[in-house]
Design an enzyme around this catalytic site. Sequence first.
Site, PDB file in Angstrom:
ATOM      1  N   SER A  14      -6.299 -11.385   6.931  1.00  0.00           N
ATOM      2  CA  SER A  14      -6.591 -10.897   5.580  1.00  0.00           C
ATOM      3  C   SER A  14      -7.977 -11.351   5.096  1.00  0.00           C
ATOM      4  CB  SER A  14      -5.531 -11.412   4.597  1.00  0.00           C
ATOM      5  OG  SER A  14      -5.937 -11.095   3.278  1.00  0.00           O
ATOM      6  N   SER A  16      -8.790 -10.980   1.939  1.00  0.00           N
ATOM      7  CA  SER A  16      -8.640 -11.225   0.491  1.00  0.00           C
ATOM      8  C   SER A  16      -9.230 -12.567   0.051  1.00  0.00           C
ATOM      9  CB  SER A  16      -7.177 -11.123   0.066  1.00  0.00           C
ATOM     10  OG  SER A  16      -6.766  -9.789   0.158  1.00  0.00           O
ATOM     11  N   LYS A  63       6.307  -7.204   0.483  1.00  0.00           N
ATOM     12  CA  LYS A  63       6.117  -6.600  -0.847  1.00  0.00           C
ATOM     13  C   LYS A  63       7.447  -6.249  -1.539  1.00  0.00           C
ATOM     14  CE  LYS A  63       1.532  -4.973   0.260  1.00  0.00           C
ATOM     15  NZ  LYS A  63       0.594  -3.891   0.476  1.00  0.00           N
ATOM     16  N   ASN A  84       2.592  -6.344  -5.098  1.00  0.00           N
ATOM     17  CA  ASN A  84       1.540  -6.987  -4.283  1.00  0.00           C
ATOM     18  C   ASN A  84       0.737  -8.019  -5.073  1.00  0.00           C
ATOM     19  OD1 ASN A  84      -0.101  -5.287  -5.864  1.00  0.00           O
ATOM     20  ND2 ASN A  84      -1.622  -5.140  -4.231  1.00  0.00           N
ATOM     21  N   ASP A  99      -1.802  -1.670  -5.349  1.00  0.00           N
ATOM     22  CA  ASP A  99      -2.137  -0.792  -4.209  1.00  0.00           C
ATOM     23  C   ASP A  99      -2.225   0.659  -4.669  1.00  0.00           C
ATOM     24  OD1 ASP A  99      -2.205  -2.717  -2.173  1.00  0.00           O
ATOM     25  OD2 ASP A  99      -0.032  -2.595  -1.839  1.00  0.00           O
ATOM     26  N   GLY A 120       3.754   9.321   6.848  1.00  0.00           N
ATOM     27  CA  GLY A 120       4.346   7.983   6.828  1.00  0.00           C
ATOM     28  C   GLY A 120       5.271   7.831   5.637  1.00  0.00           C
ATOM     29  N   GLY A 122       6.506   4.356   4.741  1.00  0.00           N
ATOM     30  CA  GLY A 122       6.670   2.917   4.522  1.00  0.00           C
ATOM     31  C   GLY A 122       6.283   2.523   3.102  1.00  0.00           C
ATOM     32  N   TYR A 208      -8.393   0.229   7.338  1.00  0.00           N
ATOM     33  CA  TYR A 208      -9.796   0.019   6.997  1.00  0.00           C
ATOM     34  C   TYR A 208     -10.580  -0.634   8.123  1.00  0.00           C
ATOM     35  CZ  TYR A 208      -7.731  -4.429   5.506  1.00  0.00           C
ATOM     36  OH  TYR A 208      -7.020  -5.600   5.456  1.00  0.00           O
ATOM     37  N   GLY A 228      -9.671   3.068   4.476  1.00  0.00           N
ATOM     38  CA  GLY A 228      -8.970   2.335   3.420  1.00  0.00           C
ATOM     39  C   GLY A 228      -9.785   1.245   2.733  1.00  0.00           C
TER      40      GLY A 228
HETATM   41  P1  NDP Z   1       5.290   0.067   6.966  1.00  0.00           P
HETATM   42  O1  NDP Z   1       5.669  -0.747   8.154  1.00  0.00           O
HETATM   43  O2  NDP Z   1       6.070  -0.092   5.705  1.00  0.00           O
HETATM   44  O3  NDP Z   1       5.381   1.667   7.393  1.00  0.00           O
HETATM   45  C1  NDP Z   1       4.816   2.133   8.569  1.00  0.00           C
HETATM   46  C2  NDP Z   1       4.953   3.669   8.669  1.00  0.00           C
HETATM   47  O4  NDP Z   1       4.201   4.068   9.826  1.00  0.00           O
HETATM   48  C3  NDP Z   1       6.371   4.179   8.878  1.00  0.00           C
HETATM   49  O5  NDP Z   1       6.536   5.372   8.162  1.00  0.00           O
HETATM   50  C4  NDP Z   1       6.447   4.456  10.400  1.00  0.00           C
HETATM   51  O6  NDP Z   1       7.282   5.522  10.772  1.00  0.00           O
HETATM   52  C5  NDP Z   1       5.005   4.903  10.654  1.00  0.00           C
HETATM   53  N1  NDP Z   1       4.588   4.694  12.038  1.00  0.00           N
HETATM   54  C6  NDP Z   1       4.429   3.507  12.677  1.00  0.00           C
HETATM   55  N2  NDP Z   1       3.977   3.717  13.941  1.00  0.00           N
HETATM   56  C7  NDP Z   1       3.861   5.057  14.090  1.00  0.00           C
HETATM   57  C8  NDP Z   1       3.442   5.906  15.164  1.00  0.00           C
HETATM   58  N3  NDP Z   1       3.067   5.394  16.352  1.00  0.00           N
HETATM   59  N4  NDP Z   1       3.434   7.241  14.972  1.00  0.00           N
HETATM   60  C9  NDP Z   1       3.794   7.753  13.775  1.00  0.00           C
HETATM   61  N5  NDP Z   1       4.219   7.025  12.727  1.00  0.00           N
HETATM   62  C10 NDP Z   1       4.244   5.686  12.879  1.00  0.00           C
HETATM   63  O7  NDP Z   1       3.750  -0.200   6.744  1.00  0.00           O
HETATM   64  P2  NDP Z   1       2.920  -0.211   5.354  1.00  0.00           P
HETATM   65  O8  NDP Z   1       3.216   1.030   4.592  1.00  0.00           O
HETATM   66  O9  NDP Z   1       3.079  -1.514   4.663  1.00  0.00           O
HETATM   67  O10 NDP Z   1       1.405  -0.172   5.920  1.00  0.00           O
HETATM   68  C11 NDP Z   1       0.951   0.976   6.586  1.00  0.00           C
HETATM   69  C12 NDP Z   1      -0.545   0.885   6.836  1.00  0.00           C
HETATM   70  O11 NDP Z   1      -1.259   0.799   5.609  1.00  0.00           O
HETATM   71  C13 NDP Z   1      -0.975  -0.330   7.669  1.00  0.00           C
HETATM   72  O12 NDP Z   1      -1.862   0.139   8.655  1.00  0.00           O
HETATM   73  C14 NDP Z   1      -1.686  -1.221   6.657  1.00  0.00           C
HETATM   74  O13 NDP Z   1      -2.698  -1.991   7.293  1.00  0.00           O
HETATM   75  C15 NDP Z   1      -2.277  -0.194   5.704  1.00  0.00           C
HETATM   76  N6  NDP Z   1      -2.549  -0.707   4.333  1.00  0.00           N
HETATM   77  C16 NDP Z   1      -3.811  -0.604   3.812  1.00  0.00           C
HETATM   78  C17 NDP Z   1      -4.096  -1.047   2.530  1.00  0.00           C
HETATM   79  C18 NDP Z   1      -5.498  -0.946   1.974  1.00  0.00           C
HETATM   80  O14 NDP Z   1      -5.772  -1.569   0.926  1.00  0.00           O
HETATM   81  N7  NDP Z   1      -6.368  -0.177   2.574  1.00  0.00           N
HETATM   82  C19 NDP Z   1      -3.047  -1.649   1.662  1.00  0.00           C
HETATM   83  C20 NDP Z   1      -1.730  -1.669   2.290  1.00  0.00           C
HETATM   84  C21 NDP Z   1      -1.512  -1.217   3.580  1.00  0.00           C
HETATM   85  P3  NDP Z   1       8.861   5.280  11.159  1.00  0.00           P
HETATM   86  O15 NDP Z   1       9.594   5.230   9.861  1.00  0.00           O
HETATM   87  O16 NDP Z   1       9.216   6.475  11.980  1.00  0.00           O
HETATM   88  O17 NDP Z   1       8.920   4.003  11.914  1.00  0.00           O
END
Ligand code: NDP
Length: 265
Positions: A14, A16, A63, A84, A99, A120, A122, A208, A228
């Site tokens: 991080s 941050s 989170k 967050n 976020d 996605g 997540g 990012y 990002g």
């Molecule tokens: P989560 O673990 O909560 O969610 C991950 C998501 O990615 C799920 O929907 C998962 O799908 C999908 N996924 C993972 N691998 C693959 C793949 N190979 N192919 C397709 N889909 C895939 O993660 P977060 O939401 O917390 O974070 C996601 C991204 O956002 C990270 O890369 C993080 O670094 C970035 N981020 C950037 C921020 C910024 O300020 N720029 C702030 C917060 C996060 P499934 O459900 O099918 O597993």
Amino acid sequence: MKLFTIFGNPVSHSISPLIHNHTIKSLGIDACYTRTLLKDGYLIKNKFHTMKLNGANITVPFKEDAFMICDDIRGIAKDIGAVNTIIKKNDKLVGFNTDAPGFYESIKDFKNIKDILILGAGGTARAISVFLRQKGFNVDILNRSKHRLAFFEKQNFNVFSWDDFKICKYDLVVNTTSAGLSSDILPIKADTLQKLFKKAKYAVDVIYNKKTPFLKDAKEAELTTKDGSDMLLYQAVLAFEIFFDNKYNKKDIKQYMQEAFKLFS
Ligand code: NDP
């Protein structure tokens, strides 16, 4: 001295602490921002108090835990179910989500956007989709698997998995998956992405400091793209304002944080 930290696992990557400490120093504030590796999210509350913190940021994967342990939740975090940023007020922990507004801020210069596809499902997808819809955009969700779509279905988003997705026109496509983070893969099938990009104007990857295959393909399709970094910057600016009760000028905070980005990336 005021104390702040970022809780996560992993957390060593991080930036941050670098961004916040540079800004704290530049503004002449008596404070310090550290990193704290946690094994479990339920420990946040205890750690917050024993470390005598004034505030904290929370990163992956805590989170949702942070949302659960706060005594009070403010703003959009209530609808998202993820926190967050935490501060202490009258001995109570108060949680926020920066976020979502951080992402919104980062796309403010995009023009004529109405329909958005989020790849996605997540925590980041939740934050962005809920906030963008509240701002009046049409938001659809496409995820690899079905199991994470329940949250979005409950909130009446149009949701698709890879099995049932049909190409439509979207002005903006946002990658919130972690595909492309540590390996060079696309978040959806290459031909589906190409068809989406043909109809779109903008593409954003929340990852990012990396030219992901998603952004590379978007550029080749002549879309306006963004990674990002701006989202990271704006969520940090908003968190800093919360930490210091809006005492400092937002423009100054942004300027020092941008400086830190250049120094440390
Ligand atoms: P989560 O673990 O909560 O969610 C991950 C998501 O990615 C799920 O929907 C998962 O799908 C999908 N996924 C993972 N691998 C693959 C793949 N190979 N192919 C397709 N889909 C895939 O993660 P977060 O939401 O917390 O974070 C996601 C991204 O956002 C990270 O890369 C993080 O670094 C970035 N981020 C950037 C921020 C910024 O300020 N720029 C702030 C917060 C996060 P499934 O459900 O099918 O597993």
